[in-house]
Scaffold this motif. Sequence first.
Motif, PDB file in Angstrom:
ATOM      1  N   GLY A 302     -32.636 -74.026  10.892  1.00 25.17           N
ATOM      2  CA  GLY A 302     -32.720 -73.515  12.420  1.00 25.17           C
ATOM      3  C   GLY A 302     -34.846 -73.259  12.075  1.00 25.17           C
ATOM      4  O   GLY A 302     -34.935 -74.002  14.250  1.00 25.17           O
ATOM      5  N   ILE A 306     -37.659 -76.292  14.376  1.00 32.27           N
ATOM      6  CA  ILE A 306     -38.792 -76.588  15.384  1.00 32.27           C
ATOM      7  C   ILE A 306     -40.689 -76.007  14.441  1.00 32.27           C
ATOM      8  O   ILE A 306     -41.549 -76.036  15.689  1.00 32.27           O
ATOM      9  CB  ILE A 306     -38.202 -74.609  16.173  1.00 32.27           C
ATOM     10  N   TYR A 317     -42.048 -69.354  22.603  1.00 33.82           N
ATOM     11  CA  TYR A 317     -41.441 -69.574  24.095  1.00 33.82           C
ATOM     12  C   TYR A 317     -40.431 -68.887  24.577  1.00 33.82           C
ATOM     13  O   TYR A 317     -40.435 -67.889  24.297  1.00 33.82           O
ATOM     14  CB  TYR A 317     -40.213 -70.417  22.931  1.00 33.82           C
ATOM     15  N   PHE A 321     -35.112 -70.293  25.979  1.00 31.98           N
ATOM     16  CA  PHE A 321     -35.065 -71.604  24.957  1.00 31.98           C
ATOM     17  C   PHE A 321     -34.605 -71.054  23.775  1.00 31.98           C
ATOM     18  O   PHE A 321     -33.305 -72.116  23.183  1.00 31.98           O
ATOM     19  CB  PHE A 321     -36.798 -72.106  24.653  1.00 31.98           C
ATOM     20  N   SER A 322     -35.031 -69.912  23.333  1.00 32.30           N
ATOM     21  CA  SER A 322     -33.983 -69.150  21.873  1.00 32.30           C
ATOM     22  C   SER A 322     -32.746 -69.232  22.116  1.00 32.30           C
ATOM     23  O   SER A 322     -32.378 -69.374  20.655  1.00 32.30           O
ATOM     24  CB  SER A 322     -34.919 -67.441  21.903  1.00 32.30           C
ATOM     25  N   TYR A 325     -30.792 -73.006  21.917  1.00 26.93           N
ATOM     26  CA  TYR A 325     -31.439 -73.407  20.507  1.00 26.93           C
ATOM     27  C   TYR A 325     -30.044 -73.227  19.565  1.00 26.93           C
ATOM     28  O   TYR A 325     -29.652 -73.464  18.696  1.00 26.93           O
ATOM     29  CB  TYR A 325     -32.091 -73.199  20.727  1.00 26.93           C
ATOM     30  N   PHE A 328     -26.686 -74.530  20.139  1.00 27.34           N
ATOM     31  CA  PHE A 328     -26.865 -75.394  19.545  1.00 27.34           C
ATOM     32  C   PHE A 328     -26.147 -75.204  17.794  1.00 27.34           C
ATOM     33  O   PHE A 328     -25.765 -76.000  17.198  1.00 27.34           O
ATOM     34  CB  PHE A 328     -28.019 -75.714  20.158  1.00 27.34           C
TER      35      PHE A 328
END
Length: 358
Positions: A302, A306, A317, A321-322, A325, A328
């Motif tokens: 994970g 990145i 970031y 975004f964090s 992600y 996800f």
Amino acid sequence: MQKRIIGLDVARALAIFGMIIVNFKMVFGNHGNLLLDTFLGLLDGKAAATFVVLAGVGISLLTKRAIYQNDEEALNRNKNRLLKRALFLFLIGISYSIIWQADILHFYAIYILLAIFLIKSNPKTLVSIAIGMILLYPILMILWNYDSGWDYIKMEYTNLWTVKGFLKNLFFNGFHPVIPWSAFMIIGMWFGKMELNNTTIVIKTLWISLTVFIAVQILSYFSIIFISMGDQEIITELTPILGTNPMPPLPLYMVSGSSIAIFLISFCILISKKYENTTFIRILKNTGQLALTFYIAHVIIGIGCIEIVNPTKMGTYTINFSFLYAIFFIVTCLIFSMVNKKHAKYGPIEWIMRKLTD
């Protein structure tokens, strides 16, 4: 043989999801969207605390029958298995710490060693030891400098790989120091000695733990406001002492973390019992059983992916975004758990651990 309590696996899945969110925002960044950052900040230290409390519950359930039947041979077999697992987790955690200083596994291994000595302790003794550890910590902070060894800008421990630095980090001022964090496992052992298949008892525990959690949050908030008289500088100084953040792990945080962990576990036991045959609960149960695999994967895969794409942007970031992600990655974990269940009984890391320690 005692029926497996599905809710514990479900709670373990949620704890891992919380840890993924917390660690991703710590490593990638939490800029922008103050509301989301504040909301996700509630998970800090709470998800990991739940993970440790669950381990304590598991130890009590593993040894409950042998203790009840006074079967010393079975109890020694269980202790021997726990000892080997503690060694396995310690070695994995130390190796992992080279790339991930926030590792919990090598701390977790020491908590297990302590738990082995307390397996036959009665509930009152367990609570007394946990409270003693929690109250001991502020005394240690008076005697020793909590900040020594820390680079807070990089969130790195500068002398981790010296003997003195390693031991101080392990027992006093690391991310999850043995004193007082092992109290979480001891509280889990206390909770695991209850009749967790008894819905009435679990409902009572749920409401008491939620009440304690809310009371501690209110006490923390108003103590800071009252003492500071609204002075922002004093608020900043008081927050680590009277707040419920995990660093340093002072009594209000420990009570807050313990109570929310007991609440979450109780909730998962009740909801899983009611909806045991639903697809969603089954998927969460499967995911919780692969917790160790996902814990290691969330850093190596994970975070690693990145970092390979853009190493210079780490820490800059946005919180959006964090978080996205993390969601996800969590969905990927859910899908993997479904696929894995069709082909194997255990996750990859769980399989290795069982081969080496059973």
